[in-house]
Motif scaffolding. Structure first.
Motif, PDB file in Angstrom:
ATOM      1  N   SER A   1      53.872  56.723  -8.948  1.00 29.48           N
ATOM      2  CA  SER A   1      54.720  56.488 -10.124  1.00 29.48           C
ATOM      3  C   SER A   1      53.919  55.778 -11.211  1.00 29.48           C
ATOM      4  O   SER A   1      54.107  56.043 -12.395  1.00 29.48           O
ATOM      5  CB  SER A   1      55.893  55.568  -9.796  1.00 29.48           C
TER       6      SER A   1
ATOM      7  N   GLY B   1      54.032  51.315  -7.034  1.00 34.20           N
ATOM      8  CA  GLY B   1      54.108  52.756  -7.327  1.00 34.20           C
ATOM      9  C   GLY B   1      52.827  53.499  -7.051  1.00 34.20           C
ATOM     10  O   GLY B   1      52.285  54.175  -7.920  1.00 34.20           O
TER      11      GLY B   1
ATOM     12  N   ASP C   1      55.975  61.921   0.573  1.00 32.74           N
ATOM     13  CA  ASP C   1      55.583  60.961  -0.465  1.00 32.74           C
ATOM     14  C   ASP C   1      55.492  61.676  -1.815  1.00 32.74           C
ATOM     15  O   ASP C   1      55.923  61.162  -2.850  1.00 32.74           O
ATOM     16  CB  ASP C   1      54.229  60.332  -0.084  1.00 32.74           C
TER      17      ASP C   1
ATOM     18  N   GLY D   1      55.537  53.078   0.376  1.00 29.56           N
ATOM     19  CA  GLY D   1      56.903  53.135   0.908  1.00 29.56           C
ATOM     20  C   GLY D   1      56.926  53.020   2.425  1.00 29.56           C
ATOM     21  O   GLY D   1      57.860  52.469   3.012  1.00 29.56           O
TER      22      GLY D   1
ATOM     23  N   ARG E   1      59.086  62.469  -2.955  1.00 22.36           N
ATOM     24  CA  ARG E   1      59.895  61.307  -3.323  1.00 22.36           C
ATOM     25  C   ARG E   1      59.367  60.630  -4.590  1.00 22.36           C
ATOM     26  O   ARG E   1      60.131  60.026  -5.343  1.00 22.36           O
ATOM     27  CB  ARG E   1      60.014  60.314  -2.166  1.00 22.36           C
ATOM     28  N   THR E   2      58.043  60.730  -4.814  1.00 23.53           N
ATOM     29  CA  THR E   2      57.513  60.139  -6.050  1.00 23.53           C
ATOM     30  C   THR E   2      58.076  60.884  -7.263  1.00 23.53           C
ATOM     31  O   THR E   2      58.407  60.264  -8.284  1.00 23.53           O
ATOM     32  CB  THR E   2      55.971  60.170  -6.049  1.00 23.53           C
TER      33      THR E   2
ATOM     34  N   THR F   1      61.990  56.794  -2.530  1.00 22.05           N
ATOM     35  CA  THR F   1      61.474  56.004  -1.404  1.00 22.05           C
ATOM     36  C   THR F   1      62.646  55.461  -0.574  1.00 22.05           C
ATOM     37  O   THR F   1      62.618  55.480   0.659  1.00 22.05           O
ATOM     38  CB  THR F   1      60.613  54.838  -1.943  1.00 22.05           C
TER      39      THR F   1
ATOM     40  N   ASN G   1      61.363  59.443  -7.722  1.00 27.32           N
ATOM     41  CA  ASN G   1      61.253  58.068  -8.249  1.00 27.32           C
ATOM     42  C   ASN G   1      61.118  58.062  -9.767  1.00 27.32           C
ATOM     43  O   ASN G   1      61.800  57.319 -10.472  1.00 27.32           O
ATOM     44  CB  ASN G   1      60.027  57.354  -7.645  1.00 27.32           C
TER      45      ASN G   1
ATOM     46  N   SER H   1      51.357  61.561  -6.274  1.00 29.34           N
ATOM     47  CA  SER H   1      52.067  60.607  -5.409  1.00 29.34           C
ATOM     48  C   SER H   1      52.029  59.187  -5.948  1.00 29.34           C
ATOM     49  O   SER H   1      52.048  58.232  -5.172  1.00 29.34           O
ATOM     50  CB  SER H   1      51.482  60.542  -3.996  1.00 29.34           C
TER      51      SER H   1
END
Ligand code: ASP
Length: 431
Positions: A275, A351, A385, A356, A388-389, A311, A392, A273
């Motif tokens: 970036s 990140g 999370d 977020g 979405r990471t 995010t 990202n 989780s």
């Protein structure tokens, strides 16, 4: 026993808090008819205190966290002249893909309507209005007085001011080393504070869930499931339709080759989780795809700081979820404000896990939505999370490939598997 409990990760504690809060809320809703115990004692005092207290802690982080994170991210851009040529193009692609991501989220959420049926209007004290106009929003990003913007938590002018400070720090380098160190250390403090606040998340989530479901009962369940569905569909569209399409349109490269190599980076981002922690692996895989280090060593760390398409998708869905739950009709200018603010929030999101959610408060504030709704989606945010990471970091890599292609900094033979990568990443540890 205690040591076993200590081994449970924070994400799992958040999930436990959510499930327990949900169960307690349902029990109160169905079986407790005594208004003194249910409403006066529990819902409006204990759960209100725990839930709202936690939301206040999150709000406390927003201004300094976003401010320090942007200043440090921009100031760390190594050589302003060197990156000038690719810098503008990279930033533009990052911003456009993020705006596209929020728009997709808004469209999906207006079709699926996750918040409909979750009648939250009665749960929040105070009036709910949405009165932002786009011209106001654009004008308001110019800070008249940056200190009053910081004090009032007006995030857009704060972001603009932070960008300017960061650019000037990057330009003045040695001359401003002390101030640079101050911001770097300030950023560390805020990240540590976020970690500490997040330790209270399971309790906050428990209270918010119990409070919500004590009033809503089972009616609250379907909207939550629909919200998860919305975010996941949006993320899947961005990762597997938008990105491959961009790759084909701008470079004619084969997206399947990309994903075969890149999937391990997505898994790493998913499980961690973060970036930022994925930067080294992302760089390594991109060099195995023939992307020159000169480009990627600038674009990937920058992307991990300012480019958060996944995010932004969560934030777009969350805004619609809350607006529908509160029965607020967001007009076109409010929706454009959401797109604009979510792009800005993406720049301000560090990140690392869960940030977020914190910057989501600024998107809610931009259109006057009550941040209490964040409490409802928070319990299930950990899993979102993770997903979405992964999106990202994929966005960072796709933009990097497009920029390198335009800049002729990608070895197409390596990308197409006709030639082995020249060098292995031996110096990636510097990140
Ligand atoms: N965990 C995300 C990332 O590191 C940020 C967030 O959406 O919370 O990219």
């Amino acid at each position: 026993m205690i040591s076993k409990l200590k081994n449970i990760s924070l994400g799992n504690w958040m999930l436990i808090g959510m499930v327990l809060g949900f169960i307690v809320g349902l029990i109160l809703n169905f079986y407790v008819n005594d208004p003194f115990i249910k409403d006066t004692l529990l819902v409006n005092n204990i759960f209100y205190l725990g839930g709202t207290g936690f939301i206040r802690l999150m709000k406390m982080l927003v201004v300094p966290l976003v401010f320090f994170s942007i200043v440090v991210g921009v100031a760390s851009i190594s050589d302003i002249k060197k990156i000038g040529a690719i810098g503008g193009r990279t930033i533009l692609i990052y911003l456009v893909t993020t705006a596209l991501a929020v728009t997709i989220a808004l469209i999906i959420a207006s079709i699926i309507q996750p918040g409909v049926g979750l009648n939250m209007a009665g749960l929040t004290q105070g009036t709910v209005t949405s009165n932002a106009t786009l011209t106001d929003t654009i004008l308001n990003i110019i800070p008249e007085n940056p200190f009053s913007s910081l004090a009032n938590g007006d995030m857009l002018p704060v972001i603009i001011f932070a960008l300017l400070v960061g650019i000037i720090l990057a330009k003045l380098r040695e001359k401003t080393q002390t101030v640079n160190n101050f911001f770097t250390e300030g950023n560390e403090i805020m990240l540590e504070m976020t970690r500490i606040v997040m330790k209270f998340a399971p309790i906050g989530i428990f209270c918010l869930m119990a409070k919500t479901f004590a009033s809503l009962g089972f009616d609250g369940l379907l909207p939550l499931a629909k919200y998860i569905g919305c975010v996941l569909i949006g993320l899947a569209i961005q990762a597997f339709i938008v990105y491959p399409a961009l790759l084909v349109v701008f470079t004619r490269l084969n997206p399947i080759r990309f994903f075969k190599k890149f999937i391990s980076v997505m898994f790493f981002a998913f499980s961690s989780s973060t970036s930022s922690a994925t930067i080294p692996l992302n760089l390594e895989k991109l060099s195995e795809l023939g992307v020159s280090r000169e480009v990627s060593s600038f674009t990937i760390p920058l992307g991990a700081t300012i480019n958060m398409d996944g995010t932004a998708i969560m934030q777009g869905c969350a805004v619609m979820f809350a607006a529908q739950a509160y029965g607020i009709d967001l007009g076109l200018s409010a929706l454009l404000t959401v797109v604009f603010t979510a792009v800005m929030a993406s720049i301000g999101t560090a990140g690392v896990p869960s940030v977020g959610l914190i910057t989501l408060t600024m998107v809610f504030n931009s259109v006057g939505l009550p941040v209490d709704a964040i409490g409802v989606i928070m319990g299930i945010d950990h899993i979102l999370d993770m997903v979405r990471t992964a999106v990202n970091v994929t966005g960072d890599a796709i933009c990097t490939i497009i920029v390198s292609f335009k800049n002729k900094s990608i070895d197409l033979d390596i990308f197409n598997g006709k030639k082995a990568p020249d060098k292995t990443w031996d110096d990636i540890t510097q990140f």
